[in-house]
Design a protein around this motif. Structure first.
Motif, PDB file in Angstrom:
ATOM      1  N   TYR A 175      -8.191   7.802  -0.670  1.00 10.58           N
ATOM      2  CA  TYR A 175      -7.312   6.841   0.277  1.00 10.58           C
ATOM      3  C   TYR A 175      -8.073   6.376   1.411  1.00 10.58           C
ATOM      4  O   TYR A 175      -7.523   5.178   1.921  1.00 10.58           O
ATOM      5  CB  TYR A 175      -6.155   7.710   0.575  1.00 10.58           C
ATOM      6  CG  TYR A 175      -5.187   8.074  -0.520  1.00 10.58           C
ATOM      7  CD1 TYR A 175      -5.199   7.235  -1.892  1.00 10.58           C
ATOM      8  CD2 TYR A 175      -4.232   9.098  -0.753  1.00 10.58           C
ATOM      9  CE1 TYR A 175      -4.277   7.506  -2.923  1.00 10.58           C
ATOM     10  CE2 TYR A 175      -3.552   9.306  -1.782  1.00 10.58           C
ATOM     11  CZ  TYR A 175      -3.527   8.679  -2.806  1.00 10.58           C
ATOM     12  OH  TYR A 175      -2.658   8.967  -3.880  1.00 10.58           O
ATOM     13  N   LEU A 176      -8.398   7.317   2.018  1.00  5.84           N
ATOM     14  CA  LEU A 176      -9.066   7.062   3.665  1.00  5.84           C
ATOM     15  C   LEU A 176     -10.083   5.760   3.665  1.00  5.84           C
ATOM     16  O   LEU A 176     -10.286   5.410   4.649  1.00  5.84           O
ATOM     17  CB  LEU A 176      -9.708   8.269   4.233  1.00  5.84           C
ATOM     18  CG  LEU A 176      -8.541   9.216   4.500  1.00  5.84           C
ATOM     19  CD1 LEU A 176      -9.112  10.703   4.889  1.00  5.84           C
ATOM     20  CD2 LEU A 176      -7.529   8.997   5.332  1.00  5.84           C
ATOM     21  N   VAL A 177     -10.840   5.772   2.327  1.00  8.05           N
ATOM     22  CA  VAL A 177     -11.648   4.530   2.575  1.00  8.05           C
ATOM     23  C   VAL A 177     -11.191   3.318   2.162  1.00  8.05           C
ATOM     24  O   VAL A 177     -11.827   2.096   2.178  1.00  8.05           O
ATOM     25  CB  VAL A 177     -13.009   5.034   1.670  1.00  8.05           C
ATOM     26  CG1 VAL A 177     -13.619   5.901   1.774  1.00  8.05           C
ATOM     27  CG2 VAL A 177     -12.286   4.954   0.180  1.00  8.05           C
ATOM     28  N   THR A 178      -9.954   3.132   1.825  1.00 10.55           N
ATOM     29  CA  THR A 178      -9.244   2.008   1.758  1.00 10.55           C
ATOM     30  C   THR A 178      -8.757   1.535   3.116  1.00 10.55           C
ATOM     31  O   THR A 178      -8.446   2.146   4.091  1.00 10.55           O
ATOM     32  CB  THR A 178      -8.206   2.153   0.891  1.00 10.55           C
ATOM     33  OG1 THR A 178      -6.855   2.846   1.282  1.00 10.55           O
ATOM     34  CG2 THR A 178      -8.797   2.687  -0.492  1.00 10.55           C
ATOM     35  N   PRO A 179      -8.167   0.277   3.195  1.00 12.98           N
ATOM     36  CA  PRO A 179      -7.605  -0.319   4.390  1.00 12.98           C
ATOM     37  C   PRO A 179      -6.146   0.259   4.758  1.00 12.98           C
ATOM     38  O   PRO A 179      -5.450  -0.507   5.473  1.00 12.98           O
ATOM     39  CB  PRO A 179      -7.860  -1.753   4.486  1.00 12.98           C
ATOM     40  CG  PRO A 179      -8.341  -2.243   3.140  1.00 12.98           C
ATOM     41  CD  PRO A 179      -8.302  -0.934   2.212  1.00 12.98           C
ATOM     42  N   ILE A 180      -5.607   1.036   3.898  1.00 10.82           N
ATOM     43  CA  ILE A 180      -4.318   1.546   4.337  1.00 10.82           C
ATOM     44  C   ILE A 180      -4.243   2.388   5.644  1.00 10.82           C
ATOM     45  O   ILE A 180      -5.074   3.070   6.190  1.00 10.82           O
ATOM     46  CB  ILE A 180      -3.815   2.797   3.234  1.00 10.82           C
ATOM     47  CG1 ILE A 180      -2.349   2.985   3.336  1.00 10.82           C
ATOM     48  CG2 ILE A 180      -4.738   4.013   3.563  1.00 10.82           C
ATOM     49  CD1 ILE A 180      -2.012   3.812   1.973  1.00 10.82           C
ATOM     50  N   THR A 181      -3.050   2.048   6.354  1.00 13.12           N
ATOM     51  CA  THR A 181      -2.884   2.458   7.702  1.00 13.12           C
ATOM     52  C   THR A 181      -2.424   3.928   7.634  1.00 13.12           C
ATOM     53  O   THR A 181      -1.837   4.469   6.566  1.00 13.12           O
ATOM     54  CB  THR A 181      -1.689   1.659   8.348  1.00 13.12           C
ATOM     55  OG1 THR A 181      -0.353   1.968   7.952  1.00 13.12           O
ATOM     56  CG2 THR A 181      -2.138   0.191   8.438  1.00 13.12           C
ATOM     57  N   ARG A 218      -6.527  10.281  10.420  1.00 10.53           N
ATOM     58  CA  ARG A 218      -7.128   9.243   9.340  1.00 10.53           C
ATOM     59  C   ARG A 218      -8.378   9.195   8.930  1.00 10.53           C
ATOM     60  O   ARG A 218      -8.860   8.463   8.054  1.00 10.53           O
ATOM     61  CB  ARG A 218      -6.736   7.935  10.282  1.00 10.53           C
ATOM     62  CG  ARG A 218      -6.985   6.635   9.516  1.00 10.53           C
ATOM     63  CD  ARG A 218      -6.131   6.582   8.518  1.00 10.53           C
ATOM     64  NE  ARG A 218      -6.567   5.360   7.812  1.00 10.53           N
ATOM     65  CZ  ARG A 218      -7.884   5.077   6.817  1.00 10.53           C
ATOM     66  NH1 ARG A 218      -8.428   6.032   6.585  1.00 10.53           N
ATOM     67  NH2 ARG A 218      -7.882   3.933   6.143  1.00 10.53           N
ATOM     68  N   ARG A 251       0.838  -1.257  -0.067  1.00  5.23           N
ATOM     69  CA  ARG A 251      -0.074  -0.095   0.082  1.00  5.23           C
ATOM     70  C   ARG A 251       1.050   1.165   0.010  1.00  5.23           C
ATOM     71  O   ARG A 251       0.299   2.237  -0.754  1.00  5.23           O
ATOM     72  CB  ARG A 251      -0.985  -0.030   1.157  1.00  5.23           C
ATOM     73  CG  ARG A 251      -1.944  -1.080   1.069  1.00  5.23           C
ATOM     74  CD  ARG A 251      -2.934  -1.102   2.217  1.00  5.23           C
ATOM     75  NE  ARG A 251      -3.912  -2.104   2.071  1.00  5.23           N
ATOM     76  CZ  ARG A 251      -4.094  -3.162   2.967  1.00  5.23           C
ATOM     77  NH1 ARG A 251      -3.187  -3.089   4.187  1.00  5.23           N
ATOM     78  NH2 ARG A 251      -4.927  -4.138   2.895  1.00  5.23           N
TER      79      ARG A 251
END
Lengths: 348, 370
Positions: free
Chosen positions: B208-214, B368, B3
């Motif tokens: 980006y924020l709706v994906t599981p990226i930390t 986040r 990611r």
């Protein structure tokens, strides 16, 4: 989980399938301002659920809470079996989200946009290529795979956004005003595509919109949101039937007279009369033909001229007026008036 | 990790698809190097000096001869004969000429009588550079006129012998460290400031924020991409600028390695600082408005243009925490002095620690959620 909320609430039960989305007593506060107030509903698997309301009603705030974009102030939202507050990453893996703005990168190609999001969603390298091909076929963009996104039309870019939200094969799909800014032809194409995707991919969809027609044609059930509260919930048919009066008579007199409203309200079968100014009235009645006749007779008796007269079945517009006391388009007119100040010499 | 790399990939693809961005981050420092290097670095030549000779004696002729020697050799000025002192003063005042030298009546007689002979010079002191150059040149001429005709066999006066450690550093070369530093700063300002907030405003970050990226993956992805862009700008400018300025660093692998190390550390420091400034900003206008303020606050006190020892105490305190100070010091050591690792290790250490510390502060501040 039963669907709950209030007014048409008796009609608001979700189909007897497991709930993909369950929202219970959810609140969102920004300081003293309450953007969302004690909202409850659930969405069954495979259902297209619409949140209908004017700008600023709280639709986007609701969808943002459900997609983990903003924290929930109080209450609970469970999406795909995961609590949005406690397991946000599990929720993110289970959902696809199409934000209101078109956020695909215009400098990248269609395939690059999809590839980057596939990586962000953690799609394994082996499955990535196939997923991209599948979603491009599904949104009919396969032949534009290598095109730069900035060369696509508005409708095609919206289809790319939809493909991007599906590239990791989510079970639940959130679309925030998916057809805003599209021309009527592109809008219909998007509706057809979403209906097809629902069937072929067994998707649960939650859509926000302020287009009545969109909600009517696309959604299995609709929740009307106004001032942060859910004021009605049901299938389009249930909502229309819930409004007293089966027909709407639109009548336009050649002059404005405040006495008209009272006269029409006293007619047999008439449940409400809304004056829209300039001699224009919307009359909700249980019998369209009978009320029409009475209005014509009344006008002839008083020597008044009718400019136009039409009868139609109850629409979601009427439902919206019934539950919120105003028209959805009033909000849009206000917005336009705000954006475009009156021209000199032109009376507003 | 995938990611994080996806964020870097997106940023770099976008960077290479927008050549205007690359060009803009290089063009301004190159222009500065070429224009300022040529405009400010040269010696003043070709000024016009009026000579009003009211003496016409033998000593006045010697003054004329000295002036003619200057006009023929170093060409700082050429002389124009005036008969009227008042007219000469007026012409200096109106800018027709740059200075007027007055040789008063009885000048030769006073020289012979050793009776305090004087030559006057009228200068336009609103132009500091020209007037000080002419004053200095005239002082040299007067000193030579004062020198005895016959020199002592043993010199009694003290002479200063200047030993220059490095080959002649012209202004173009002197500007090189500032130019390389500016190219990295502009790249970070555009990539890490302006484009970062433009993306935020366009909703790219929402995507980006709706994906599981930390949070860490997102912060480090954005910062690695920003630092890479700054490095590319720094390396490009380092090579192009060195060739333009006539520096030989590109032909010495060890110097190039030192330059590269400095560019990497500087890029991390600049990018970390910019990310810290922008991490809670939402308005895309803010970085545009901050551009000039930060430039003045960080670049000018860094010693890039003037030595920091001439600054007042409060300004010297600012230079201690200003990453530009260490970038400029290190680049000067590598580009102009070939000072080796020993001359730059402190700069490398400060810049690396500064960059990492900025990121450590910025990461918890990064939201986040929207």
């Amino acid at each position: 989980m039963s669907a709950v909320s209030h007014p048409v609430m008796d009609h608001g039960h979700a189909p007897a399938r497991p709930a993909a989305i369950a929202v219970e007593h959810i609140w969102k506060r920004y300081g003293d301002f309450e953007a969302v107030k004690d909202v409850n509903f659930s969405v069954a698997e495979g259902e297209i659920f619409g949140l209908l309301g004017p700008n600023g009603a709280g639709k986007s705030t609701l969808i943002r809470m459900m997609t983990t974009l903003i924290p929930v102030t109080a209450g609970k939202a469970v999406v795909g079996g995961h609590d949005v507050s406690r397991d946000p990453d599990d929720v993110r893996c289970a959902i696809g989200v199409i934000p209101q703005a078109m956020t695909s990168d215009p400098d990248l190609t269609v395939e690059e946009n999809l590839s980057i999001y596939a990586k962000l969603y953690g799609v394994p390298r082996g499955a990535r290529e196939k997923n991209i091909s599948d979603v491009l076929d599904a949104v009919d963009l396969a032949k534009w795979r290598g095109a730069q996104t900035k060369t696509l039309s508005g409708g095609m870019r919206r289809r790319l956004e939809i493909a991007r939200g599906l590239v990791h094969n989510p079970r639940i799909f959130f679309l925030d005003e998916p057809t805003t800014g599209l021309d009527p032809v592109s809008r219909i194409a998007v509706w057809e595509m979403l209906n097809k995707l629902k069937v072929t991919r067994n998707l649960t969809m939650l859509i926000t919109t302020h287009y009545m027609e969109e909600a009517d044609k696309l959604c299995d059930r609709i929740a009307i949101v106004d001032h942060g509260t859910l004021v009605a919930l049901g299938t389009p048919v249930e909502l229309k039937n819930s409004v007293a009066g089966a027909n709407v008579v639109e009548v336009h007199f050649d002059r404005q007279d405040d006495a008209w409203q009272g006269r029409m309200e006293s007619m047999d079968g008439v449940t409400s009369v809304v004056s829209e100014g300039g001699g224009f009235y919307r009359v909700i009645t249980r019998s369209g033909s009978k009320t029409t006749m009475e209005i014509v007779e009344l006008a002839a008796r008083l020597g008044e001229t009718l400019t136009s007269l039409s009868v139609q079945n109850t629409t979601l517009d009427d439902v919206f007026i019934h539950y919120t006391g105003r028209q959805l388009r009033d909000e849009q007119v206000k917005a336009v008036t705000f954006a475009l100040p009156p021209r000199p010499g032109v009376r507003p | 990790m995938n990611r994080l790399l996806a964020i870097v990939e997106r940023e770099m693809r976008k960077f290479f698809r927008s050549p205007s961005l690359m060009v803009m981050s290089l063009i301004s420092p190159i222009l500065q190097l070429v224009i300022m290097g040529n405009a400010f670095g040269g010696k003043i030549v070709g000024t016009h000096v009026a000579v009003v000779d009211q003496d016409h004696g033998p000593q006045a002729v010697k003054v004329h001869e000295a002036f003619d020697a200057v006009a023929a050799n170093i060409q700082t000025f050429s002389t124009i004969e005036y008969n009227n002192e008042v007219q000469a003063r007026e012409d200096v005042r109106t800018g027709k000429i740059d200075a007027a030298v007055i040789i008063p009546p009885q000048y030769s007689r006073r020289v012979y009588a050793q009776d305090a002979p004087r030559i006057g010079i009228v200068v336009d002191n609103s132009d500091l550079f020209t007037s000080s150059t002419l004053e200095s040149e005239m002082q040299s001429l007067v000193d030579s006129l004062n020198a005895p005709q016959v020199q002592d066999r043993l010199a009694r006066s003290v002479a200063l012998e200047v030993v220059e450690l490095y080959p002649y550093v012209n202004y173009l070369k002197f500007l090189m460290p500032a130019t390389v530093a500016l190219s990295m700063y502009i790249s970070v300002m555009i990539g890490g400031g302006i484009l970062y907030l433009d993306d935020k405003a366009r909703g790219v970050h929402e995507g980006y924020l709706v994906t599981p990226i930390t949070k860490l993956e997102l912060v480090f992805g954005l910062n690695i991409a920003g630092a890479i862009k700054a490095m590319l700008a720094g390396i490009s400018l380092g090579v192009i600028g060195s060739l333009l300025a006539g520096l030989s660093v590109v032909f010495h692998p060890m110097q190039m390695l030192q330059l590269l190390a400095l560019i990497v550390a500087s890029s991390i420091a600049f990018n970390g600082m910019m990310f810290l400034f922008m991490v809670r900003v939402d308005d895309p206008l803010v970085p545009r408005a901050m551009f000039g303020v930060l430039n003045t606050l960080l670049f000018y006190p860094s010693g890039a243009m003037y030595p920091t020892t001439s600054f007042p105490k409060w300004l010297q305190a600012l230079t201690i925490v200003d990453p530009f100070t260490y970038v400029i010091h290190g680049l000067k050591a590598v580009l102009l002095k070939n000072g080796g690792w020993i001359a730059i290790w402190q700069d490398l250490a400060f810049l690396s620690i500064f960059g990492i510390a900025s990121l450590l502060v910025a990461t918890p501040l990064f939201k986040r959620t929207l």
